[in-house]
Design an enzyme around this catalytic site. Structure first.
Site, PDB file in Angstrom:
ATOM      1  N   GLU A  47      50.400   8.005 -10.552  1.00 53.87           N
ATOM      2  CA  GLU A  47      49.432   6.965 -11.294  1.00 53.87           C
ATOM      3  C   GLU A  47      48.716   6.574 -10.414  1.00 53.87           C
ATOM      4  O   GLU A  47      48.777   6.178  -9.165  1.00 53.87           O
ATOM      5  CB  GLU A  47      50.200   5.975 -12.097  1.00 53.87           C
ATOM      6  CG  GLU A  47      49.409   4.738 -12.507  1.00 53.87           C
ATOM      7  CD  GLU A  47      50.205   3.716 -12.768  1.00 53.87           C
ATOM      8  OE1 GLU A  47      51.460   3.469 -12.310  1.00 53.87           O
ATOM      9  OE2 GLU A  47      50.050   2.834 -13.914  1.00 53.87           O
ATOM     10  N   LYS A 127      46.347   5.385 -20.464  1.00 55.32           N
ATOM     11  CA  LYS A 127      47.533   4.412 -20.393  1.00 55.32           C
ATOM     12  C   LYS A 127      47.608   3.576 -21.785  1.00 55.32           C
ATOM     13  O   LYS A 127      46.701   2.796 -21.893  1.00 55.32           O
ATOM     14  CB  LYS A 127      48.014   3.909 -19.136  1.00 55.32           C
ATOM     15  CG  LYS A 127      49.196   3.204 -19.432  1.00 55.32           C
ATOM     16  CD  LYS A 127      49.289   2.457 -17.828  1.00 55.32           C
ATOM     17  CE  LYS A 127      50.723   1.996 -17.632  1.00 55.32           C
ATOM     18  NZ  LYS A 127      51.029   1.418 -16.243  1.00 55.32           N
ATOM     19  N   CYS A 172      53.474   5.777 -16.247  1.00 54.99           N
ATOM     20  CA  CYS A 172      54.147   4.718 -15.813  1.00 54.99           C
ATOM     21  C   CYS A 172      55.118   3.907 -16.966  1.00 54.99           C
ATOM     22  O   CYS A 172      55.933   4.476 -17.283  1.00 54.99           O
ATOM     23  CB  CYS A 172      53.384   3.746 -15.036  1.00 54.99           C
ATOM     24  SG  CYS A 172      54.512   2.806 -13.666  1.00 54.99           S
TER      25      CYS A 172
END
Ligand code: ING
Length: 308
Positions: A47, A127, A172
Site C-alpha cells: 500500500e 480503499k 490494508c
C-alpha cells in the site's frame, strides 16, 4: 491442465520522508528483476508504496498534502515500472495515493492498480475501510490521518479477469473486515492482492501491540480460507521515520495455510506457484455458497453500522 500463477510478494522496507520516488522505484525494479529470475507472472507491492506513510503527519496545507499524491499514472517516476512489466512480460500490483479530477472536482483516494503484462492498467481499487482519524490527536506519538487525507473508495469491491484468473484487490485495513473478502468471494475471486502499512503500536489499545503480527495473519488466513481464495499480502515494513511497522508479508493458500512468508523487515521477495484450481476444493465443498450460505438470515450485516 492446472492453471498455475507464479506470484511474488515484494515487501518494501522503510521509506524515509526524504527518499524520492525515483529512489523507491529503483528498489522496486530490483525486486521485479528478482521476481523475473523466479519466473513470476505477477508481483504484489505494498500500500502507498512510492513514499513514506505520510498519514503519520498532521498537515493543513493542501498543496503540501497533494505532494504525496500521484496526479497521473503512469507518470515520469513510475513509467520504469510499466516498462519493466512490458519487457519482462510480468504484471504488477501497485498501491499509491491517487489524486484525480471528476467533473471539475478533485478527489483523493488510497488506491491500488493491477498493471498487466502488456504494461496497461487492467484494474483499479480505492480503499473503503479508512482507519485512524481526521483531526490532530495530541495523545498519539504519531498520527494516523487516513480519514483526513483520503475519501472512501467509490469503486466497490470489484473482481476482474486477468492473467487467466479471477483477481481482486483490497488495501490494508480492508483485510480486517470479513465483509471485504466475502464481497470478493461472492464474485468467485481466486487471488486477492493487498498491501499494508501496519504500525506495531496502536495508541488506543497498546495492550494489543504484541498481537499485530498475529492479527495480520489471522485476518488474511481467515479471508483466504472462508472464501477459498489465494491471498498475497505485502507489507511496507520496518522502522520508518521512528515508527515501527510489522512485516510478515505472506502468500496464503485457499486452505488458509501460509505457504511463503518474509523473514526480514526490509526489501524482500517471496514467491509461490499458486495453483488456482485449488480454490475449487474449498469453493465447491465446505464454502459452497450455493449449497450452504443462508443470506436470508444475514440481513443485519448489510444494514446500518449499529446493527439495529
Ligand atoms: N494501517 C493499519 C491496518 O489496518 C491499524 C491501521 C494498525 C489498525 C494497527 C489496527 C491496528 O493494518 C492501515 N494503513 O490501514
Amino acid at each position: 491442465m492446472a492453471r498455475v500463477l507464479t506470484v511474488g510478494a515484494a515487501q518494501l522496507g522503510p521509506i524515509e520522508k526524504s527518499e524520492n520516488r525515483a529512489s523507491v522505484v529503483t528498489r522496486m525494479l530490483d525486486l521485479m528483476n528478482a521476481a523475473k529470475r523466479k519466473s513470476c507472472d505477477l508481483v504484489v507491492f505494498p500500500e502507498l508504496a512510492l513514499t513514506t506513510f505520510f498519514p503519520r503527519w498532521y498537515m493543513t496545507d493542501q498543496t503540501e498534502i497533494d505532494q504525496w499524491f500521484e496526479a497521473e499514472m503512469p507518470n515520469h517516476d513510475t513509467e520504469p515500472l510499466f516498462d519493466m512489466a512490458r519487457q519482462s512480460n510480468m504484471a504488477f500490483h501497485l498501491g499509491y495515493a491517487e489524486l484525480c479530477t471528476k467533473s471539475d472536482q478533485t478527489h483523493h483516494y488510497n488506491s491500488a492498480i493491477l498493471v498487466d503484462k502488456d504494461g496497461e492498467i487492467a484494474a483499479k481499487y480505492r480503499k473503503i475501510h479508512l482507519p485512524g482519524h481526521d483531526e490532530f490527536d495530541p495523545d498519539r506519538d504519531f498520527q494516523h490521518l487516513e480519514k483526513r487525507y483520503f475519501e472512501t473508495g467509490d469503486l466497490g469491491f470489484p473482481v476482474f479477469k486477468a492473467l487467466n484468473s479471477t483477481l481482486g484487490m483490497c488495501i490494508c485495513n480492508d483485510r480486517r473486515w470479513p465483509e471485504t473478502f466475502r464481497m470478493l468471494g461472492l464474485q468467485g475471486v481466486e487471488l486477492v492482492m493487498l498491501g499494508y502499512n501496519t504500525p506495531v503500536h496502536y495508541p488506543r489499545a497498546p495492550e494489543h501491540d504484541h498481537l499485530q503480527d498475529f492479527h495480520n495473519h489471522l485476518s488474511v488466513q481467515a479471508g483466504a480460507y472462508q472464501n477459498g481464495t489465494w491471498v498475497a499480502a505485502t507489507a511496507k515494513a520496518g522502522c520508518e521515520e521512528n515508527c515501527d511497522m510489522i512485516g510478515g508479508s505472506c502468500i496464503v493458500s485457499p486452505t488458509g495455510e501460509i505457504v511463503a512468508q518474509c523473514e526480514t523487515l526490509d526489501d524482500e521477495l517471496i514467491t509461490w506457484n499458486c495453483d488456482l484450481d485449488l480454490c475449487q476444493t474449498i469453493q465447491k465443498n465446505i464454502f459452497n455458497f450455493e449449497l450452504h450460505r443462508e443470506p436470508e438470515n444475514y440481513g443485519l450485516i448489510a444494514r446500518s453500522t449499529k446493527g439495529n
